[in-house]
Design a protein around this motif. Structure first.
Motif, mmCIF file in Angstrom:
data_model
loop_
_atom_site.group_PDB
_atom_site.id
_atom_site.type_symbol
_atom_site.label_atom_id
_atom_site.label_comp_id
_atom_site.label_asym_id
_atom_site.label_seq_id
_atom_site.Cartn_x
_atom_site.Cartn_y
_atom_site.Cartn_z
ATOM 1 N N ARG A 1 0.807 -1.236 0.000
ATOM 2 C CA ARG A 1 0.000 0.000 0.000
ATOM 3 C C ARG A 1 0.834 1.278 0.000
ATOM 4 N NH1 ARG A 1 -5.816 -1.062 0.746
ATOM 5 N NH2 ARG A 1 -5.827 -3.325 0.784
ATOM 6 N N THR A 2 2.096 1.180 0.459
ATOM 7 C CA THR A 2 2.863 2.421 0.654
ATOM 8 C C THR A 2 4.282 2.386 0.078
ATOM 9 O OG1 THR A 2 3.941 1.800 2.730
ATOM 10 C CG2 THR A 2 1.714 2.691 2.899
ATOM 11 N N LEU B 1 3.097 4.522 8.919
ATOM 12 C CA LEU B 1 3.393 5.396 7.767
ATOM 13 C C LEU B 1 4.534 6.393 7.968
ATOM 14 C CD1 LEU B 1 -0.307 6.347 6.845
ATOM 15 C CD2 LEU B 1 1.104 4.554 5.815
ATOM 16 N N GLY C 1 -7.144 8.561 5.365
ATOM 17 C CA GLY C 1 -6.125 8.202 4.376
ATOM 18 C C GLY C 1 -6.594 8.288 2.940
ATOM 19 N N PHE D 1 -5.256 10.724 -0.041
ATOM 20 C CA PHE D 1 -4.732 10.103 -1.256
ATOM 21 C C PHE D 1 -5.382 10.709 -2.507
ATOM 22 C CE2 PHE D 1 -3.836 6.983 -4.419
ATOM 23 C CZ PHE D 1 -2.682 6.347 -4.015
ATOM 24 N N ASN E 1 4.050 8.242 0.055
ATOM 25 C CA ASN E 1 3.534 6.952 -0.361
ATOM 26 C C ASN E 1 3.997 6.711 -1.796
ATOM 27 O OD1 ASN E 1 1.714 5.101 -1.637
ATOM 28 N ND2 ASN E 1 0.335 5.387 0.089
ATOM 29 N N LYS E 2 4.572 5.564 -2.042
ATOM 30 C CA LYS E 2 5.130 5.299 -3.374
ATOM 31 C C LYS E 2 4.053 5.348 -4.463
ATOM 32 C CE LYS E 2 8.631 2.873 -5.792
ATOM 33 N NZ LYS E 2 7.827 2.513 -6.961
ATOM 34 N N ARG E 3 2.823 4.968 -4.079
ATOM 35 C CA ARG E 3 1.737 4.994 -5.083
ATOM 36 C C ARG E 3 1.431 6.428 -5.515
ATOM 37 N NH1 ARG E 3 -2.140 2.478 -1.322
ATOM 38 N NH2 ARG E 3 -3.815 2.743 -2.818
ATOM 39 N N VAL F 1 11.185 6.784 0.263
ATOM 40 C CA VAL F 1 10.100 6.397 1.168
ATOM 41 C C VAL F 1 10.275 4.965 1.689
ATOM 42 C CG1 VAL F 1 8.451 5.635 -0.621
ATOM 43 C CG2 VAL F 1 7.599 6.600 1.528
ATOM 44 N N ALA G 1 10.249 6.110 5.289
ATOM 45 C CA ALA G 1 8.803 6.345 5.450
ATOM 46 C C ALA G 1 8.516 7.835 5.267
ATOM 47 C CB ALA G 1 8.307 5.827 6.787
ATOM 48 N N ASN G 2 7.390 8.297 5.783
ATOM 49 C CA ASN G 2 7.016 9.711 5.635
ATOM 50 C C ASN G 2 7.585 10.482 6.825
ATOM 51 O OD1 ASN G 2 5.745 12.189 5.563
ATOM 52 N ND2 ASN G 2 3.709 11.368 5.104
#
Ligand code: UT7
Length: 325
Positions: free
Chosen positions: A39-40, A159, A217, A221, A255-257, A277, A281-282
Motif C-alpha cells: 500500500r505504501t 506510515l 487516508g 490520497f 507513499n510510493k503509489r 520512502v 517512510a514519511n
C-alpha cells in the motif's frame, strides 16, 4: 535595482540510529510487511531515541549543510525551520538551533505547514532573499513524528518516521539567465476546508495536550495526486518549461503509489524521481531535504541539474519549488 536569486550552497541530513522495520511493527499492531509494502512502498523507518529532540536532529543536518557550504552559523542571517513536532510549544525550535550554531545575529523562526513545510520554508527564505533583506539563509525540515503517533492505530503508525534535512541558500545577483543556478520560482497553496482530513487531535489552545495524528487516508490520497499534478503544471508553465526540462523530481515522500501516480501524469520517467520512502517512510517536512541529500551523496544530483520539489500535507497545504541546483 539589483535583482537577487537564491542559490543553494549545500545540503545536509540526519537520520536517527534506531530502525523500525515492518516486521517490528507487525509485533506491535495487527499489520504485515506485505500490507505496508503493497500500500505504501515503505520497508523501514528511523525513530529518534528518547533523549533526541527535533532540535538535535535539525542541528546535525544543519551542521552538515553548513559544512557542505563552507560556512559557519555566524555567516547566516536567517533560519527557517519547518516542523510540526517542535521541542516545545514555544519558543521556536529554530532559535534552539540558532543558539547551538553560534548565530547571534539575524533571526530564526519555525514554520508549520506539515508535510509541505519544507517547500513553504524554501519559498519564505527565497522571498526574503529576493527582497534583499537576507543574504544567507538556512532552511531546515526536521521532525520527530514518532512522538505524535498513536502506536495502537495501525492505519497511521506504520506510515511515518523521524529525520531532518537542511539546505543553505545565498543571495546572488540574478542575471535573468535560465542557466544560472538558483530558485526559479515557488508556488504555494492551501485549502482549509480539508483541515480535518489530516490533523492532530490535541494542542495547547484546545486540549492542552499534544495529541495524536489522525488521518482520513483515502481522502488525502484522492486529493494528493490532483493537487500535486496541478502545482507541478503551474511551476512548469511559470517557467516556460516542460517535464523534459526536469533532471530530477525530489518529491515529498508520503507513499510510493502517490509518487508513481504523479510522475505518470507528467510522463516523467521513474528513474528521474528520487525515492526514499522505502527507507525513511514519511518524515513530513524532513522528507524532501532527506531525499535531496541522499541523491547528492550518491552522485545522482549534480551541480547545474534542474530540480522540481513538490509536496502535499495537512491543511491541506501543497506547493512546489523549481530550481537549478
Ligand atoms: O503527507 C501526506 C500524508 N498522508 C498520506 O500521504 C497518506 C495518503 N493515503 C494513503 O497513503 C493510503 O490511503 C493509506 C496507505 C493510508 C491506506 O491505504 P488504502 O488503500 O487507502 O487503505 P484503506 O485505508 O482504505 O484501508 C483498507 C483496509 C482496511 O480494512 P477493511 O476495512 O477493508 O477491512 C483497513 O482497516 O486496510 C486496513 N488497514 C490495514 N491493514 C493492515 C489499514 N491499515 C492497515 C495496516 N495493516 N497497517
Amino acid at each position: 535595482m539589483t535583482k537577487y536569486r537564491s542559490v543553494a550552497l549545500g545540503c545536509g541530513s540526519y537520520l536517527p540510529e534506531k530502525v523500525l522495520t515492518n516486521d517490528d511493527l507487525a509485533k506491535m499492531v495487527d499489520t504485515s510487511d506485505e500490507w505496508i509494502r503493497a500500500r505504501t512502498g515503505i520497508k523501514r523507518r528511523h525513530i529518534a531515541a528518547d533523549h533526541e529532540l527535533t532540535s538535535d536532529l535539525a542541528l546535525k543536518a544543519a551542521r552538515e549543510a553548513l559544512g557542505a557550504a563552507g560556512l559557519k552559523g555566524g555567516d547566516l542571517d536567517l533560519i527557517v525551520m519547518a516542523t510540526s513536532t517542535p521541542d516545545q510549544t514555544f519558543p521556536a525550535t529554530a532559535t534552539v538551533v540558532q543558539a547551538a550554531l553560534g548565530m547571534t545575529g539575524g533571526f530564526a523562526f519555525d514554520l508549520q505547514a506539515v508535510c509541505s513545510g519544507f517547500v513553504y520554508a524554501m519559498a519564505v527564505a527565497d522571498n526574503f532573499i529576493k527582497a534583499g533583506q537576507v543574504r544567507r539563509a538556512l532552511v531546515i525540515g526536521a521532525e520527530t513524528f514518532s512522538r505524535i503517533l498513536d502506536w495502537q492505530d495501525r492505519s497511521t503508525c506504520v506510515l511515518f518516521g523521524d529525520g531532518a534535512g537542511a539546505v543553505v541558500l545565498e543571495a546572488a545577483e540574478d542575471t535573468g539567465s535560465p542557466d544560472q543556478p538558483g530558485i526559479f520560482s515557488t508556488h504555494l497553496h492551501s485549502d482549509g476546508r480539508y483541515h480535518d482530513c489530516l490533523y492532530v487531535d490535541g494542542g495547547p489552545g484546545s486540549t492542552k495536550t499534544v495529541g495524536h495524528l489522525r488521518m482520513k487516508g483515502r481522502e488525502v490520497f484522492k486529493h494528493a495526486i490532483n493537487n500535486l499534478a496541478a502545482v507541478v503544471e503551474e511551476a512548469l508553465e511559470a517557467n516556460g518549461m516542460t517535464a523534459d526540462d526536469i533532471d530530477w523530481v525530489v518529491p515529498h515522500q508520503a507513499n510510493k503509489r502517490i509518487l508513481d501516480g504523479t510522475a505518470r501524469k507528467f510522463s516523467i520517467p521513474a528513474e528521474k524521481v528520487i525515492i526514499t520512502v522505502e527507507e525513511h517512510a514519511n518524515t513530513s517536512a524532513a522528507s524532501i531535504p532527506l531525499a535531496l541529500s541522499a541523491a547528492i551523496k550518491d552522485g545522482r544530483i549534480r551541480k547545474g541539474d534542474v530540480l522540481l520539489m513538490e509536496a502535499m500535507g495537512g491543511g491541506f497545504t501543497w506547493g512546489a519549488v523549481l530550481m537549478r541546483w
